[in-house]
Scaffold this active site. Structure first.
Site, PDB file in Angstrom:
ATOM      1  N   LYS A 118      18.856-182.463   8.558  1.00 17.63           N
ATOM      2  CA  LYS A 118      18.445-181.817   9.812  1.00 17.63           C
ATOM      3  C   LYS A 118      19.029-182.559  11.014  1.00 17.63           C
ATOM      4  CE  LYS A 118      14.381-182.552  11.538  1.00 17.63           C
ATOM      5  NZ  LYS A 118      12.927-182.624  11.704  1.00 17.63           N
ATOM      6  N   ASP A 136      14.303-177.183  11.460  1.00 16.74           N
ATOM      7  CA  ASP A 136      13.108-177.996  11.718  1.00 16.74           C
ATOM      8  C   ASP A 136      11.889-177.121  11.443  1.00 16.74           C
ATOM      9  OD1 ASP A 136      12.804-176.282  13.827  1.00 16.74           O
ATOM     10  OD2 ASP A 136      12.872-177.820  15.381  1.00 16.74           O
TER      11      ASP A 136
END
Ligand code: SF4
Length: 217
Positions: A118, A136
């Site tokens: 991420k 996220d």
């Protein structure tokens, strides 16, 4: 692309034409540090500590030579002490392996401490303009509620979003989904009654939506 996917993306684009990063940074080094700090912390809180942090440690060389305890004292309102250690160690490796330049590939970024997929996607997109979708908690929740994805893990969600969103929109779509998650489609109590995406939304139309697999974010 399915027509409902097209319509969802068009509406998100209309709702959030100026969507962009809510973290403050001006170069790849600052992007990397701010993104590491933002894990399980709000962008607003990170933005409070980074001006002093970047004034004290303006580049990877300065951060690589930093004392971890001093860095921790400056960033402790953003959570775990491991973040300070990861930032300093990541900068040491960047100095050692990449001549002080933050690397611009997924493989190199994820080899750095504190940098998962991420974080690497955020850095690739925001620092280097590489098409990427960082998943996220907001992107996961809103993407799956809307039906752009139907997945239980971050990796599956990223892959499915990349299939239904044109590559030219990946960076923007990441921000659109975050904006919508923060402003309307909250984790608890999504404001479906005032959401213009409601006619297109799988969750609002009571279709089954996968829940996040524990530990996948
Ligand atoms: S209709 Fe509800 S669940 Fe669907 S995107 Fe809007 S706020 Fe989220």
């Amino acid at each position: 692309m399915r027509n409902d996917h097209k319509a969802i993306l068009a509406e998100l684009k209309r709702l959030y034409p100026g969507a962009g990063p809510e973290l403050d940074f001006t170069n790849p080094y600052e992007t990397l540090v701010a993104t590491i700090l933002s894990a399980q912390c709000t962008d607003r809180q990170v933005n409070k500590v980074t001006p002093d942090l970047f004034a004290a440690y303006p580049d990877t060389a300065a951060m690589a030579a930093a004392d971890v305890d001093r860095v921790y004292r400056m960033v402790k309102s953003c959570g775990f002490k491991s973040k300070a250690g990861n930032i300093v160690e990541a900068c040491r490796r960047i100095m050692e392996l990449y001549g002080g330049q933050v690397p611009a590939t997924m493989e190199d970024l994820t080899s750095l401490p504190g940098v998962g997929r991420k974080t690497a996607n955020v850095v690739l997109a925001n620092a280097f303009g590489v098409p990427a979708i960082a998943v996220d908690t907001h992107v996961f929740r809103v993407g799956n509620r809307l039906g752009l994805a139907h997945a239980k893990t971050v990796e599956q969600t990223e892959g499915q979003l990349k299939k239904v969103i044109p590559k030219t929109d990946w960076i923007f779509a990441h921000h659109w989904l975050i904006y919508h998650g923060r402003r309307v489609c909250h984790a608890r109590g999504p404001e479906c009654g005032c959401c213009t995406l409601r006619p297109l939304c799988r969750y609002a139309n009571r279709e089954a939506v996968p829940t996040q697999k524990e530990g996948s974010l």
